[in-house]
Write a protein that holds these residues in place. Structure first.
Motif, PDB file in Angstrom:
ATOM      1  N   GLN A  37       2.440  -4.092   2.810  1.00  0.00           N
ATOM      2  CA  GLN A  37       2.916  -3.928   1.436  1.00  0.00           C
ATOM      3  C   GLN A  37       3.983  -4.962   1.094  1.00  0.00           C
ATOM      4  OE1 GLN A  37       4.723  -0.288   0.129  1.00  0.00           O
ATOM      5  NE2 GLN A  37       4.413  -1.048  -1.934  1.00  0.00           N
TER       6      GLN A  37
ATOM      7  N   PHE B 188       0.387   8.735 -10.680  1.00  0.00           N
ATOM      8  CA  PHE B 188       0.164   7.309 -10.478  1.00  0.00           C
ATOM      9  C   PHE B 188      -1.149   6.870 -11.115  1.00  0.00           C
ATOM     10  CE2 PHE B 188      -1.585   3.907  -7.709  1.00  0.00           C
ATOM     11  CZ  PHE B 188      -0.631   2.947  -7.936  1.00  0.00           C
TER      12      PHE B 188
ATOM     13  N   LEU C  40      12.165  -1.523   2.956  1.00  0.00           N
ATOM     14  CA  LEU C  40      11.014  -2.078   2.245  1.00  0.00           C
ATOM     15  C   LEU C  40      11.182  -1.958   0.733  1.00  0.00           C
ATOM     16  CD1 LEU C  40       8.028  -3.043   2.235  1.00  0.00           C
ATOM     17  CD2 LEU C  40       7.405  -0.646   2.223  1.00  0.00           C
ATOM     18  N   ASP C  44      10.819  -4.748  -2.369  1.00  0.00           N
ATOM     19  CA  ASP C  44       9.841  -4.553  -3.441  1.00  0.00           C
ATOM     20  C   ASP C  44      10.511  -4.567  -4.803  1.00  0.00           C
ATOM     21  OD1 ASP C  44       7.598  -4.468  -2.062  1.00  0.00           O
ATOM     22  OD2 ASP C  44       7.231  -2.330  -2.223  1.00  0.00           O
ATOM     23  N   LEU C  48      11.530  -8.808  -5.839  1.00  0.00           N
ATOM     24  CA  LEU C  48      10.602  -9.296  -6.863  1.00  0.00           C
ATOM     25  C   LEU C  48      11.245  -9.207  -8.245  1.00  0.00           C
ATOM     26  CD1 LEU C  48       7.782 -10.365  -7.412  1.00  0.00           C
ATOM     27  CD2 LEU C  48       7.042  -8.028  -7.794  1.00  0.00           C
ATOM     28  N   VAL C  70       4.994  -7.424 -16.753  1.00  0.00           N
ATOM     29  CA  VAL C  70       3.948  -6.461 -16.392  1.00  0.00           C
ATOM     30  C   VAL C  70       3.713  -6.484 -14.879  1.00  0.00           C
ATOM     31  CG1 VAL C  70       1.493  -5.921 -16.621  1.00  0.00           C
ATOM     32  CG2 VAL C  70       2.822  -6.518 -18.638  1.00  0.00           C
ATOM     33  N   ILE C  71       3.697  -7.701 -14.296  1.00  0.00           N
ATOM     34  CA  ILE C  71       3.499  -7.836 -12.851  1.00  0.00           C
ATOM     35  C   ILE C  71       4.589  -7.068 -12.103  1.00  0.00           C
ATOM     36  CG2 ILE C  71       3.655  -9.481 -10.946  1.00  0.00           C
ATOM     37  CD1 ILE C  71       2.267 -11.507 -12.852  1.00  0.00           C
ATOM     38  N   LEU C  74       4.135  -3.318 -12.432  1.00  0.00           N
ATOM     39  CA  LEU C  74       3.041  -2.828 -11.589  1.00  0.00           C
ATOM     40  C   LEU C  74       3.504  -2.658 -10.148  1.00  0.00           C
ATOM     41  CD1 LEU C  74      -0.144  -4.845 -12.610  1.00  0.00           C
ATOM     42  CD2 LEU C  74       0.163  -2.384 -12.697  1.00  0.00           C
ATOM     43  N   VAL C  75       4.161  -3.702  -9.613  1.00  0.00           N
ATOM     44  CA  VAL C  75       4.590  -3.654  -8.216  1.00  0.00           C
ATOM     45  C   VAL C  75       5.637  -2.566  -8.030  1.00  0.00           C
ATOM     46  CG1 VAL C  75       5.738  -4.953  -6.394  1.00  0.00           C
ATOM     47  CG2 VAL C  75       4.002  -6.049  -7.783  1.00  0.00           C
ATOM     48  N   PHE C  77       6.033   0.185  -9.796  1.00  0.00           N
ATOM     49  CA  PHE C  77       5.418   1.506  -9.928  1.00  0.00           C
ATOM     50  C   PHE C  77       4.626   1.854  -8.661  1.00  0.00           C
ATOM     51  CE2 PHE C  77       1.945   4.071 -12.038  1.00  0.00           C
ATOM     52  CZ  PHE C  77       2.705   5.219 -12.077  1.00  0.00           C
ATOM     53  N   ALA C  78       3.847   0.869  -8.197  1.00  0.00           N
ATOM     54  CA  ALA C  78       3.072   1.106  -6.983  1.00  0.00           C
ATOM     55  C   ALA C  78       3.993   1.328  -5.796  1.00  0.00           C
ATOM     56  CB  ALA C  78       2.149  -0.075  -6.722  1.00  0.00           C
ATOM     57  N   GLY C  79       5.079   0.532  -5.739  1.00  0.00           N
ATOM     58  CA  GLY C  79       6.023   0.661  -4.637  1.00  0.00           C
ATOM     59  C   GLY C  79       6.617   2.056  -4.592  1.00  0.00           C
ATOM     60  N   THR C  81       5.334   4.825  -5.779  1.00  0.00           N
ATOM     61  CA  THR C  81       4.321   5.811  -5.396  1.00  0.00           C
ATOM     62  C   THR C  81       4.051   5.773  -3.900  1.00  0.00           C
ATOM     63  OG1 THR C  81       3.312   5.456  -7.546  1.00  0.00           O
ATOM     64  CG2 THR C  81       2.003   6.625  -5.922  1.00  0.00           C
ATOM     65  N   VAL C  82       3.836   4.527  -3.393  1.00  0.00           N
ATOM     66  CA  VAL C  82       3.512   4.408  -1.968  1.00  0.00           C
ATOM     67  C   VAL C  82       4.691   4.860  -1.121  1.00  0.00           C
ATOM     68  CG1 VAL C  82       2.874   2.800  -0.162  1.00  0.00           C
ATOM     69  CG2 VAL C  82       1.837   2.609  -2.405  1.00  0.00           C
ATOM     70  N   GLN C  84       6.763   7.218  -1.816  1.00  0.00           N
ATOM     71  CA  GLN C  84       6.682   8.681  -1.777  1.00  0.00           C
ATOM     72  C   GLN C  84       5.646   9.145  -0.756  1.00  0.00           C
ATOM     73  OE1 GLN C  84       8.108  11.280  -3.520  1.00  0.00           O
ATOM     74  NE2 GLN C  84       9.634   9.916  -4.411  1.00  0.00           N
ATOM     75  N   MET C  85       4.477   8.491  -0.803  1.00  0.00           N
ATOM     76  CA  MET C  85       3.395   8.932   0.082  1.00  0.00           C
ATOM     77  C   MET C  85       3.736   8.649   1.541  1.00  0.00           C
ATOM     78  SD  MET C  85       0.185   7.687  -2.270  1.00  0.00           S
ATOM     79  CE  MET C  85      -1.146   8.614  -1.525  1.00  0.00           C
TER      80      MET C  85
END
Lengths: 93, 308, 103
Positions: A37, B188, C40, C44, C48, C70-71, C74-75, C77-79, C81-82, C84-85
């Motif tokens: 990632q 998400f 990490l 992120d 960035l 936007v880029i 996106l990163v 938001f994804a960061g 979420t991931v 959290q997971m």
């Protein structure tokens, strides 16, 4: 300025490349995921720097696609791990 | 100098990750390595100025293939560790070396002058109504190739479907969704999927005049469909559904229809009547995008596993 | 180019690089998955984010600037979420009651 931005791209790439040692060493799957990632975020940063350095908007589209699909891949991997865990498989290794 | 350092670094990274991925012991590590490899290749193609290829690599190599490999790995039972015989390894090594040497010869010893149609293509690009030479070549000069590529993806989907049990033919792919997918994933997906659909359509649209196009856009759309499925927002459709079948067939049918119409109207199969190139190409691109997105999403979804 | 804008970009991008280096260092040096996750997310979000911030005035057009934002979103938001997971998975691996010492 273009030269300086390329230098910055090299610095970011070098930083995340060193982080790849975590993909190599693990030890857990989570560690490998985190390293990839970081490489994704770093790759997006490198592309953004190169796009502005060369004033090429097409590279921004590449960065946009990479940001979207890297997010997708990370979430899919995390979900796969979670499912493997739910199925009672030992997913720590 | 800085450019050389950057390119050298990307090259070393590519080779290093590739070597490690081959040696990786377990499935998950290899898949993660492959995703990293796709990311670095995207940088490499960008540095080579091949933005169309970089886009494809970012969409397919970085994201979609990783997920396909992940699912494939989960389906395949772990094979007993076996080492191929010494002879087999020598033969494989020799063949690989021959391929590498052949590629090196092609790159290092090009015929002088290099045979190229690039100038001719550039000269006549305006007649296709497109600004992106790659889009022009794919849709005008190599239309038959592009058509067959789409059919290959469709055949791959049939191949995946044929792996299901007879009793499940026409059923829904994948196991039944588990109730209560919690955590951040549904939120998400609710936010990312609409954004991703807009970006996917943008990549298809921009493909007429700049790097981009249907394959890359369709991959993005397919990824969004898969994400919505993972988050439990949509259920996988029954593979016997009439609407689904039409969706899959729409692209090839439109392409063949316009191609056949070219015989009386423009004098050749897949030729476009003068003056109508751009709108016809656009119609084909849109139809192909929809069909390709459906095909790719269903290939990832896998063979039907539940009775229709 | 305005010297002040140039200075702003240089500082922001340099700071972004520092956060990427910090993220990598944390990923390599921190003792367990949860603390590494902490490192990490810094790279992120801030790495960035600062680089995008520094690139904005140099991007040349409004469209390019918008794409950069936007880029980053996106990163980001994804960061989140991931993170959290991964966090949930890592917590499942080493439950806090397990007596594992964490620094």
């Amino acid at each position: 300025m273009a030269e300086a931005l390329t230098l910055a791209a090299i610095a970011v790439l070098a930083a995340v490349a060193v982080g790849l040692v975590r993909v190599l060493r693990g030890p857990s799957r989570l560690d490998r995921m985190m390293a990839v990632q970081l490489l994704g975020s770093g790759g997006v940063a490198v592309l953004a720097l190169l796009a502005v350095a060369s004033a090429t908007e097409a590279i921004l589209d590449v960065a946009l696609t990479l940001a979207l699909l890297a997010a997708f891949a990370s979430v899919a991997l995390a979900r796969a791990l979670g499912q493997a865990r739910a199925d009672g498989e030992e997913a720590g290794r | 100098m800085t450019a050389l350092v950057l390119d050298g670094g990307i090259a070393l990274l590519t080779i290093g990750i590739a070597a490690w991925t081959i040696r990786a012991g377990d499935d998950f590590a290899a898949v993660v390595g492959f995703i990293a490899y796709g990311l670095v290749l995207t940088l490499a193609w960008t540095r080579l100025g091949a933005y169309d290829v970089a886009l494809t690599e970012a969409a397919i190599g970085g994201g979609a293939t990783g997920v396909i490999l992940m699912r494939a790995g989960a389906r395949v039972k772990p094979a007993p560790a076996s080492r191929p015989s010494r002879l087999a390894r020598i033969i494989v090594g020799a063949l690989s070396a021959a391929v590498a040497a052949g590629l090196a010869a092609v790159v290092l010893l090009p015929p002088q002058p290099a045979p190229s149609l690039a100038l001719d293509v550039r000269e006549h690009l305006a007649s296709t109504g497109l600004g992106n030479p790659i889009g022009g070549v794919l849709m005008a000069y190599r239309a038959a190739d592009t058509f067959l590529e789409t059919v290959v993806v469709l055949l791959a989907l049939f191949g995946v479907w044929s792996l299901g049990r007879d009793a499940h033919w026409g059923g829904r792919p994948g196991p039944a969704p588990r109730p209560g997918i919690g955590g951040p994933l549904p939120l998400f997906a609710r936010i990312l999927v609409p954004a991703g659909i807009v970006i996917g359509i943008y990549i298809v649209w921009v493909g007429a005049d700049a790097p981009g196009g249907k394959f890359q856009g369709a991959t993005i759309l397919a990824a969004m469909a898969i994400l919505a499925g993972m988050a439990g927002l949509v259920a996988a459709p029954a593979t016997s559904g009439r609407r689904l079948r039409w969706l899959l067939a729409a692209g090839p049918i439109v392409f063949v229809g316009i191609g056949l119409a070219g015989i009386p109207l423009a004098g050749a199969f897949l030729a476009y009547p003068p003056g109508f190139e751009k709108p016809l190409i656009l119609v084909i691109e849109v139809a192909l995008t929809v069909s390709l997105a459906a095909m790719l999403a269903l290939i990832v979804a896998g063979p039907p596993e539940r009775s229709p | 180019m305005n010297a002040l804008v140039g200075l702003f970009s240089t500082v922001a991008i340099a700071a972004g690089i520092v956060f990427f280096v910090a993220g990598t260092t944390g990923l390599l040096r921190f003792p367990d998955a949860l603390t590494r996750l902490h490192a990490l997310t810094k790279a992120d979000n801030l790495g960035l984010g600062l680089i995008v911030l520094g690139l904005l005035p140099l991007s040349g057009s409004l469209g390019a600037a918008l794409k950069l934002v936007v880029i980053w979103a996106l990163v980001q938001f994804a960061g989140a979420t991931v993170a959290q997971m991964i966090g949930a998975l890592a917590a499942g691996e080493h439950p806090p009651s397990g007596g594992r010492r964490r620094r």
